[in-house]
Scaffold this motif. Structure first.
Motif, PDB file in Angstrom:
ATOM      1  N   ASP A 254     -17.583  -4.080   3.132  1.00 46.10           N
ATOM      2  CA  ASP A 254     -16.946  -3.486   1.941  1.00 46.10           C
ATOM      3  C   ASP A 254     -15.581  -2.877   2.251  1.00 46.10           C
ATOM      4  O   ASP A 254     -14.732  -2.742   1.368  1.00 46.10           O
ATOM      5  CB  ASP A 254     -17.838  -2.397   1.336  1.00 46.10           C
ATOM      6  N   SER A 255     -15.367  -2.485   3.513  1.00 45.28           N
ATOM      7  CA  SER A 255     -14.123  -1.776   3.874  1.00 45.28           C
ATOM      8  C   SER A 255     -12.882  -2.620   3.629  1.00 45.28           C
ATOM      9  O   SER A 255     -11.794  -2.079   3.429  1.00 45.28           O
ATOM     10  CB  SER A 255     -14.165  -1.331   5.333  1.00 45.28           C
ATOM     11  N   ILE A 256     -13.023  -3.967   3.635  1.00 43.46           N
ATOM     12  CA  ILE A 256     -11.802  -4.776   3.440  1.00 43.46           C
ATOM     13  C   ILE A 256     -11.285  -4.693   1.996  1.00 43.46           C
ATOM     14  O   ILE A 256     -10.174  -5.097   1.710  1.00 43.46           O
ATOM     15  CB  ILE A 256     -11.965  -6.261   3.881  1.00 43.46           C
ATOM     16  N   PHE A 257     -12.120  -4.137   1.093  1.00 42.83           N
ATOM     17  CA  PHE A 257     -11.684  -3.997  -0.305  1.00 42.83           C
ATOM     18  C   PHE A 257     -11.264  -2.554  -0.618  1.00 42.83           C
ATOM     19  O   PHE A 257     -11.147  -2.175  -1.776  1.00 42.83           O
ATOM     20  CB  PHE A 257     -12.802  -4.437  -1.264  1.00 42.83           C
ATOM     21  N   THR A 258     -11.056  -1.761   0.426  1.00 41.01           N
ATOM     22  CA  THR A 258     -10.643  -0.363   0.206  1.00 41.01           C
ATOM     23  C   THR A 258      -9.311  -0.094   0.904  1.00 41.01           C
ATOM     24  O   THR A 258      -8.909  -0.834   1.805  1.00 41.01           O
ATOM     25  CB  THR A 258     -11.703   0.631   0.745  1.00 41.01           C
ATOM     26  N   ILE A 259      -8.648   0.986   0.476  1.00 47.85           N
ATOM     27  CA  ILE A 259      -7.356   1.360   1.079  1.00 47.85           C
ATOM     28  C   ILE A 259      -7.646   2.075   2.406  1.00 47.85           C
ATOM     29  O   ILE A 259      -8.415   3.045   2.427  1.00 47.85           O
ATOM     30  CB  ILE A 259      -6.582   2.308   0.132  1.00 47.85           C
ATOM     31  N   PRO A 260      -7.058   1.634   3.535  1.00 47.80           N
ATOM     32  CA  PRO A 260      -7.286   2.325   4.813  1.00 47.80           C
ATOM     33  C   PRO A 260      -6.864   3.789   4.728  1.00 47.80           C
ATOM     34  O   PRO A 260      -5.901   4.136   4.043  1.00 47.80           O
ATOM     35  CB  PRO A 260      -6.402   1.556   5.804  1.00 47.80           C
ATOM     36  N   ASP A 261      -7.597   4.660   5.441  1.00 49.98           N
ATOM     37  CA  ASP A 261      -7.352   6.107   5.391  1.00 49.98           C
ATOM     38  C   ASP A 261      -5.950   6.498   5.832  1.00 49.98           C
ATOM     39  O   ASP A 261      -5.403   7.499   5.374  1.00 49.98           O
ATOM     40  CB  ASP A 261      -8.379   6.848   6.272  1.00 49.98           C
ATOM     41  N   ASP A 262      -5.367   5.714   6.771  1.00 54.47           N
ATOM     42  CA  ASP A 262      -4.056   6.127   7.304  1.00 54.47           C
ATOM     43  C   ASP A 262      -2.871   5.598   6.481  1.00 54.47           C
ATOM     44  O   ASP A 262      -1.728   5.753   6.871  1.00 54.47           O
ATOM     45  CB  ASP A 262      -3.907   5.712   8.778  1.00 54.47           C
ATOM     46  N   TYR A 263      -3.148   4.942   5.317  1.00 58.33           N
ATOM     47  CA  TYR A 263      -2.064   4.460   4.461  1.00 58.33           C
ATOM     48  C   TYR A 263      -1.681   5.562   3.469  1.00 58.33           C
ATOM     49  O   TYR A 263      -2.546   6.218   2.905  1.00 58.33           O
ATOM     50  CB  TYR A 263      -2.489   3.205   3.688  1.00 58.33           C
ATOM     51  N   LYS A 264      -0.375   5.733   3.254  1.00 60.25           N
ATOM     52  CA  LYS A 264       0.092   6.755   2.306  1.00 60.25           C
ATOM     53  C   LYS A 264       0.507   6.082   0.998  1.00 60.25           C
ATOM     54  O   LYS A 264       0.987   4.956   0.997  1.00 60.25           O
ATOM     55  CB  LYS A 264       1.295   7.501   2.899  1.00 60.25           C
ATOM     56  N   GLU A 265       0.385   6.818  -0.098  1.00 60.29           N
ATOM     57  CA  GLU A 265       0.773   6.247  -1.402  1.00 60.29           C
ATOM     58  C   GLU A 265       2.283   6.338  -1.568  1.00 60.29           C
ATOM     59  O   GLU A 265       2.902   7.351  -1.272  1.00 60.29           O
ATOM     60  CB  GLU A 265       0.093   6.986  -2.547  1.00 60.29           C
ATOM     61  N   ASP A 266       2.878   5.210  -2.002  1.00 58.01           N
ATOM     62  CA  ASP A 266       4.311   5.168  -2.305  1.00 58.01           C
ATOM     63  C   ASP A 266       4.471   4.452  -3.648  1.00 58.01           C
ATOM     64  O   ASP A 266       4.488   3.226  -3.701  1.00 58.01           O
ATOM     65  CB  ASP A 266       5.069   4.413  -1.187  1.00 58.01           C
ATOM     66  N   PRO A 267       4.555   5.224  -4.753  1.00 56.42           N
ATOM     67  CA  PRO A 267       4.550   4.589  -6.087  1.00 56.42           C
ATOM     68  C   PRO A 267       5.747   3.704  -6.364  1.00 56.42           C
ATOM     69  O   PRO A 267       5.744   2.916  -7.310  1.00 56.42           O
ATOM     70  CB  PRO A 267       4.550   5.790  -7.052  1.00 56.42           C
ATOM     71  N   SER A 268       6.809   3.805  -5.544  1.00 52.94           N
ATOM     72  CA  SER A 268       8.013   2.997  -5.848  1.00 52.94           C
ATOM     73  C   SER A 268       8.272   1.935  -4.776  1.00 52.94           C
ATOM     74  O   SER A 268       9.371   1.415  -4.694  1.00 52.94           O
ATOM     75  CB  SER A 268       9.222   3.911  -5.969  1.00 52.94           C
ATOM     76  N   ARG A 269       7.246   1.593  -3.966  1.00 51.56           N
ATOM     77  CA  ARG A 269       7.479   0.630  -2.878  1.00 51.56           C
ATOM     78  C   ARG A 269       7.870  -0.744  -3.434  1.00 51.56           C
ATOM     79  O   ARG A 269       8.723  -1.430  -2.907  1.00 51.56           O
ATOM     80  CB  ARG A 269       6.198   0.519  -2.015  1.00 51.56           C
ATOM     81  N   PHE A 270       7.219  -1.165  -4.513  1.00 48.38           N
ATOM     82  CA  PHE A 270       7.509  -2.483  -5.098  1.00 48.38           C
ATOM     83  C   PHE A 270       7.984  -2.315  -6.533  1.00 48.38           C
ATOM     84  O   PHE A 270       7.182  -2.356  -7.454  1.00 48.38           O
ATOM     85  CB  PHE A 270       6.257  -3.378  -5.057  1.00 48.38           C
ATOM     86  N   PRO A 271       9.280  -2.104  -6.730  1.00 48.40           N
ATOM     87  CA  PRO A 271       9.772  -1.842  -8.095  1.00 48.40           C
ATOM     88  C   PRO A 271       9.535  -3.007  -9.047  1.00 48.40           C
ATOM     89  O   PRO A 271       9.452  -2.819 -10.252  1.00 48.40           O
ATOM     90  CB  PRO A 271      11.268  -1.585  -7.904  1.00 48.40           C
TER      91      PRO A 271
END
Length: 400
Positions: A381-398
């Protein structure tokens, strides 16, 4: 296709109150007239900024509503489908020598479990203006709320962005600037006269061509009568716009990128309205079908037709059916090139599953799509979740 919808007419004639009233009652914005143009295309030609903006917003709203409407059916279809791993390759080619040097290829890996899908890709987006590369994963989580269900991971930067389909005011206004300063483009793949004939092999003794594609034995067919009809309009552009757009395209074909162009869209003002039409309602409705007089700004239109020679390999051994593939593609449809694949496989194909096919993507560019591997499987199931060490960047892909 209808000759013109009421919304087309209101926009072409500059009847703003009427157009806004039609939009308030949810008049369809995506519909095309007999010439293949949408009301948005006609609004760009007319050049009223407020009208273009209103149509663009309504188009996006209607697209979101259409996705939400299909969602229960798609989730049901995904649930009924076995869990699998699928690998497909994209190779883009062009007969334009400079362009073929910079065209990408891409291996896509798709994991599907329950109502979750993960797509790993190195090709973010592909348009006639640019291709973006990266190491990306798109995760669709069918159990999550619609606004939370789609996430893109940038595996190089270790950041993620939720793909909300709501856009900010500024993003919409920038898109209006780009629309007002670019060619209006319409391309349709005409499949009316399409036929399939078995591909032959051998010099002396000719026989039907059958070969392995990945793990699957496939029959090869020639696709005949596939025509890409494209039209470009530029009556709304100034000489300066045309020269700038040409310079951008030339730079890109030599391997430059948009960032080097200082391609900052300038805030565009509304154009002077076109001269009022002198055509009477009687003249308009009595015109022959397909020959309705043009309303609005005088057209500056360039048309081209290109016949494509294409090959398709159909395998009876492939475990997935076309319907199932279409359901998966519909979930991962934010990609333009996947949309092209979906349109293509909706045609009436020879028996089997299309394990290898050539698709016209643009007038000068064709993609060969190969389904290399398929297996039913189970995943962590972990491959369908966001890894813990990833940070959110709402403007990464404009663009997403």
């Amino acid at each position: 296709m209808p000759r013109n919808t009421p919304l087309h007419l209101a926009v072409m004639l500059g009847h703003k109150e009427c157009a806004h009233l039609l939009l308030a009652h949810n008049a369809p914005v995506k519909v095309k007239n007999a010439q293949g143009w949408s009301p948005l295309a006609e609004a760009i030609s007319y050049g009223d900024r407020q009208m273009i903006s209103a149509l663009l917003r309504k188009l996006k709203q209607q697209s979101r509503e259409s996705v939400e409407e299909k969602r229960p059916r798609l989730l049901k279809a995904l649930k009924e489908l076995g869990d699998f791993y699928l690998e497909l390759h994209w190779d883009f080619q062009s007969w334009v020598p400079l362009l073929s040097r910079i065209l990408p290829s891409d291996a896509c890996k798709i994991h599907k479990q329950g109502i979750n899908i993960r797509l790993d890709t190195t090709l973010i987006d592909f348009t006639d203006m640019k291709c973006q590369r990266g190491d990306l994963s798109f995760i669709f989580n069918g159990d999550a709320a619609p606004s939370e269900s789609f996430v893109v991971l940038d595996n190089e930067q270790k950041v993620y962005q939720r793909i909300h389909h709501e856009e900010s005011e500024m993003e919409t206004e920038e898109e209006v600037d780009i629309l007002m300063s670019s060619d209006i483009y319409s391309a349709t793949l005409s499949t009316k006269s399409i036929t399939f004939t078995r591909a032959q092999t051998g010099w002396l003794f000719r026989e039907d061509k059958t070969e392995r594609v990945g793990n699957f034995l496939a029959d090869f067919y020639l696709v005949n009568g596939l025509v890409l009809e494209s039209r470009k309009r530029r009556e709304h552009l100034s000489e300066e716009d045309i020269l700038r757009n040409k310079a951008i395209m030339e730079s890109l074909s030599k391997g430059g990128n948009l960032m080097e162009q200082n391609f900052e869209p300038v805030r565009r003002q509304s154009l002077t309205p076109p001269s009022p039409n002198t055509i009477s309602w009687e003249e308009y409705i009595s015109a022959e079908s397909g020959k309705a007089p043009h309303l609005g700004r005088e057209l500056v239109c360039k048309e081209s037709k290109k016949t494509f020679k294409a090959t398709i390999a159909m395998s009876q051994e492939f475990p997935l059916g076309i319907e199932s593939l279409l359901n998966v593609l519909e979930v991962i449809a934010p990609f333009k090139h996947f949309n092209k694949l979906r349109e293509f496989v909706q045609m009436k194909l020879p028996p089997g599953f299309p394990v290898k096919l050539d698709i016209p993507v643009f007038p000068t560019i064709t993609a060969t799509v190969t389904f290399q591997e398929f297996r039913y499987d189970e995943f962590d199931d972990s491959i369908f979740t966001i890894p813990d060490d990833y940070k959110e960047d709402p403007s990464r892909f404009p663009d997403l």
